[in-house]
Design a protein around this motif. Structure first.
Motif, PDB file in Angstrom:
ATOM      1  N   ASP A   1     -14.315 -11.393   3.052  1.00  0.00           N
ATOM      2  CA  ASP A   1     -15.588 -12.054   2.392  1.00  0.00           C
ATOM      3  C   ASP A   1     -16.881 -11.391   2.822  1.00  0.00           C
ATOM      4  N   ASP A   2     -16.943 -10.655   3.868  1.00  0.00           N
ATOM      5  CA  ASP A   2     -18.247 -10.022   4.254  1.00  0.00           C
ATOM      6  C   ASP A   2     -18.445  -8.605   3.436  1.00  0.00           C
ATOM      7  N   LEU A   3     -17.316  -7.902   3.033  1.00  0.00           N
ATOM      8  CA  LEU A   3     -17.357  -6.817   2.155  1.00  0.00           C
ATOM      9  C   LEU A   3     -17.383  -7.213   0.701  1.00  0.00           C
ATOM     10  N   ILE A   4     -17.466  -8.644   0.447  1.00  0.00           N
ATOM     11  CA  ILE A   4     -17.442  -9.204  -1.089  1.00  0.00           C
ATOM     12  C   ILE A   4     -16.315  -8.583  -1.899  1.00  0.00           C
ATOM     13  N   ILE A   5     -15.036  -8.619  -1.313  1.00  0.00           N
ATOM     14  CA  ILE A   5     -13.714  -8.266  -1.916  1.00  0.00           C
ATOM     15  C   ILE A   5     -12.869  -9.408  -1.765  1.00  0.00           C
ATOM     16  N   THR A   6     -11.565  -9.586  -2.531  1.00  0.00           N
ATOM     17  CA  THR A   6     -10.606 -10.184  -2.215  1.00  0.00           C
ATOM     18  C   THR A   6      -9.849 -10.051  -0.908  1.00  0.00           C
ATOM     19  N   ARG A   7      -9.152 -11.081  -0.265  1.00  0.00           N
ATOM     20  CA  ARG A   7      -8.436 -10.757   0.879  1.00  0.00           C
ATOM     21  C   ARG A   7      -7.064  -9.830   0.431  1.00  0.00           C
ATOM     22  N   SER A   8      -6.640  -9.929  -0.662  1.00  0.00           N
ATOM     23  CA  SER A   8      -5.425  -9.289  -1.208  1.00  0.00           C
ATOM     24  C   SER A   8      -5.738  -7.838  -1.382  1.00  0.00           C
TER      25      SER A   8
ATOM     26  N   LEU B   1     -16.899   1.484  -1.437  1.00  0.00           N
ATOM     27  CA  LEU B   1     -16.352   0.606  -0.548  1.00  0.00           C
ATOM     28  C   LEU B   1     -16.141   1.209   0.750  1.00  0.00           C
ATOM     29  N   LEU B   2     -15.489   2.439   0.932  1.00  0.00           N
ATOM     30  CA  LEU B   2     -15.371   3.155   2.147  1.00  0.00           C
ATOM     31  C   LEU B   2     -16.848   3.198   2.917  1.00  0.00           C
ATOM     32  N   GLN B   3     -17.678   3.471   2.231  1.00  0.00           N
ATOM     33  CA  GLN B   3     -18.905   3.271   2.916  1.00  0.00           C
ATOM     34  C   GLN B   3     -19.271   1.794   3.437  1.00  0.00           C
ATOM     35  N   ARG B   4     -19.190   1.024   2.597  1.00  0.00           N
ATOM     36  CA  ARG B   4     -19.467  -0.423   3.184  1.00  0.00           C
ATOM     37  C   ARG B   4     -18.385  -0.660   4.405  1.00  0.00           C
ATOM     38  N   ILE B   5     -17.267  -0.259   4.376  1.00  0.00           N
ATOM     39  CA  ILE B   5     -16.367  -0.454   5.469  1.00  0.00           C
ATOM     40  C   ILE B   5     -16.862   0.124   6.627  1.00  0.00           C
ATOM     41  N   SER B   6     -17.280   1.372   6.679  1.00  0.00           N
ATOM     42  CA  SER B   6     -18.050   2.280   7.612  1.00  0.00           C
ATOM     43  C   SER B   6     -18.907   1.705   8.016  1.00  0.00           C
ATOM     44  N   ARG B   7     -19.866   1.138   7.589  1.00  0.00           N
ATOM     45  CA  ARG B   7     -21.202   0.409   7.880  1.00  0.00           C
ATOM     46  C   ARG B   7     -20.720  -0.670   8.689  1.00  0.00           C
ATOM     47  N   TYR B   8     -19.933  -1.627   7.987  1.00  0.00           N
ATOM     48  CA  TYR B   8     -19.494  -2.952   8.544  1.00  0.00           C
ATOM     49  C   TYR B   8     -18.972  -2.819  10.085  1.00  0.00           C
ATOM     50  N   PHE B   9     -18.214  -1.881  10.345  1.00  0.00           N
ATOM     51  CA  PHE B   9     -17.430  -1.584  11.456  1.00  0.00           C
ATOM     52  C   PHE B   9     -18.024  -0.635  12.446  1.00  0.00           C
ATOM     53  N   HIS B  10     -19.245  -0.316  11.892  1.00  0.00           N
ATOM     54  CA  HIS B  10     -20.129   0.869  12.673  1.00  0.00           C
ATOM     55  C   HIS B  10     -19.501   1.811  13.446  1.00  0.00           C
ATOM     56  N   VAL B  11     -18.574   2.584  12.248  1.00  0.00           N
ATOM     57  CA  VAL B  11     -17.958   3.667  12.614  1.00  0.00           C
ATOM     58  C   VAL B  11     -18.023   4.735  11.474  1.00  0.00           C
ATOM     59  N   SER B  12     -18.285   5.990  11.863  1.00  0.00           N
ATOM     60  CA  SER B  12     -18.523   6.862  10.473  1.00  0.00           C
ATOM     61  C   SER B  12     -17.233   7.084   9.870  1.00  0.00           C
TER      62      SER B  12
END
Length: 88
Positions: free
Chosen positions: A24-31, A47-58
């Protein structure tokens, strides 16, 4: 399983989040998110960039290091996420 998949699962679990919440936070489906954690699919770079920012990890850390076996707090303290890896 890939390092990316393992690291995503580890980071999500470390924060006590459900797959649904992260999706939900990444604005994608759970599946779709679940496929990335299972290693059945890899996210596009945007999306990899968004995941990286979300978890605060490069991205380098996400795809290149087994975060479960590393002292992540020490890695994150390095300036600009620089890292020192042992040479065998």
């Amino acid at each position: 399983m890939s390092l990316l998949a393992d690291n995503m699962r580890f980071l999500r679990g470390r924060r006590g989040l459900s797959q649904q919440r992260v999706a939900d936070d990444l604005i994608i489906t759970r599946s779709r998110y679940a496929k990335y954690e299972e290693g059945a699919s890899e996210p596009p770079i945007e999306l990899l960039q968004r995941i990286s920012r979300y978890f605060h990890v490069s991205i380098d850390l996400l795809v290149g290091i087994d975060l479960q076996r590393s002292r992540i707090e020490e890695l994150l303290k390095l300036p600009d996420y620089r890292m020192v890896l042992p040479v065998k």
